[in-house]
Design a protein around this motif. Sequence first.
Motif, short mmCIF file in Angstrom:
data_model
loop_
_atom_site.label_atom_id
_atom_site.label_comp_id
_atom_site.label_asym_id
_atom_site.label_seq_id
_atom_site.Cartn_x
_atom_site.Cartn_y
_atom_site.Cartn_z
N LEU A 1 5.34 4.70 1.81
CA LEU A 1 5.76 5.98 2.40
C LEU A 1 6.60 5.74 3.65
O LEU A 1 7.63 6.40 3.87
N LYS A 2 6.19 4.78 4.49
CA LYS A 2 6.97 4.45 5.69
C LYS A 2 8.36 3.96 5.31
O LYS A 2 9.36 4.32 5.96
N SER B 1 0.83 -1.20 0.00
CA SER B 1 0.00 0.00 0.00
C SER B 1 0.87 1.25 0.00
O SER B 1 2.06 1.21 0.30
N PHE B 2 0.22 2.38 -0.34
CA PHE B 2 0.95 3.65 -0.39
C PHE B 2 1.51 4.01 0.98
O PHE B 2 2.63 4.53 1.08
N LEU B 3 0.75 3.73 2.05
CA LEU B 3 1.21 4.07 3.40
C LEU B 3 2.47 3.29 3.77
O LEU B 3 3.41 3.86 4.33
N ILE B 4 2.51 2.00 3.43
CA ILE B 4 3.70 1.18 3.72
C ILE B 4 4.87 1.66 2.89
O ILE B 4 6.01 1.75 3.38
#
Length: 317
Positions: free
Chosen positions: A160-161, A155-158
């Motif tokens: 980004l992290k 996912s985009f959040l992962i």
Amino acid sequence: MQNVITLALPFFGLILLGFAAGKIRNLPEAGLSWMNFFVVYLALPALFFRLLSETPFEELANLSFISATTFTTYIVFAISFCIGVMATRGSIAESTILGIAGAYSNVGYMGPGLTLAVLGEQATVPTALILAFDNALMFILAPLLMALAGTDDESFLITLKKILFKIFTHPFILATIAGVLAAALKFQPPTAIDTMLRYLSSAAAPCALFAMGVSIALRPVGRIPLEMPLVLSVKLVLHPILIFLLLSWLGGFDPNWVATAVLMACLPPATNVFVIAQQYGVYVQRASSFVLFGTAVSIVTVTAFIWALTSGFLPLR
């Protein structure tokens, strides 16, 4: 010309010695791991911290220089990416590797050795700034575009992290941040620590260059893609010319900073081009060829830029 050879020969000589050692002695690549750890996590960070911490803080907050050099790196990435789109018939993943090959200079292993050899310690600050922000730029572009290409299903959040983790845990960037903070606080380490940092700093350039030569010798050489000459021309010639023109047009920069930016930009593709290609399983063999042939050709092009800067052919004032 004799002065240019005097500056360039020891620099490329250490790389060639490492390359010869890697070819002559049939030693496993795993044996290089501790050398790479020493260079990346200890010697080069010590060099950047020590020299940055001794620099007046006001010299470090040069946002216009950071913006100009990072923007130029992005521009040559975009040019190389577009070349990749045409050469690979629209493959975003392979074009990303080509974009990195055309923009990501070997700023870690070769940058400090070259700029400090040619310009002295006055090149430390711009070298560290370019190194930190160019690394951060590539840490952002590579995972984002690979996610867009569908090679990474996270996912985009992962994603980004992962980007933030890579940026704020990279030893070069951490050393730069620590050095800037030390300069702001006028912190001076105890004598014993300072002596150890100087020992590590002295070993940084020779160990990095030798280790790089060995790494290149141990990399597999794939087929030479048709797009290689064009992308290498962008990396080795267009990148330094663009950065020189932009900094000269903006004006107001110390000549040593301009020269440092040109030297950092004219370096060949980083060995991380191969590492990133291997990480995503894209363009791996050809990425290895870019590093090998780019380094070989850079013996001529980097020497030419050293001559242009030291002879006044490229006016810095």
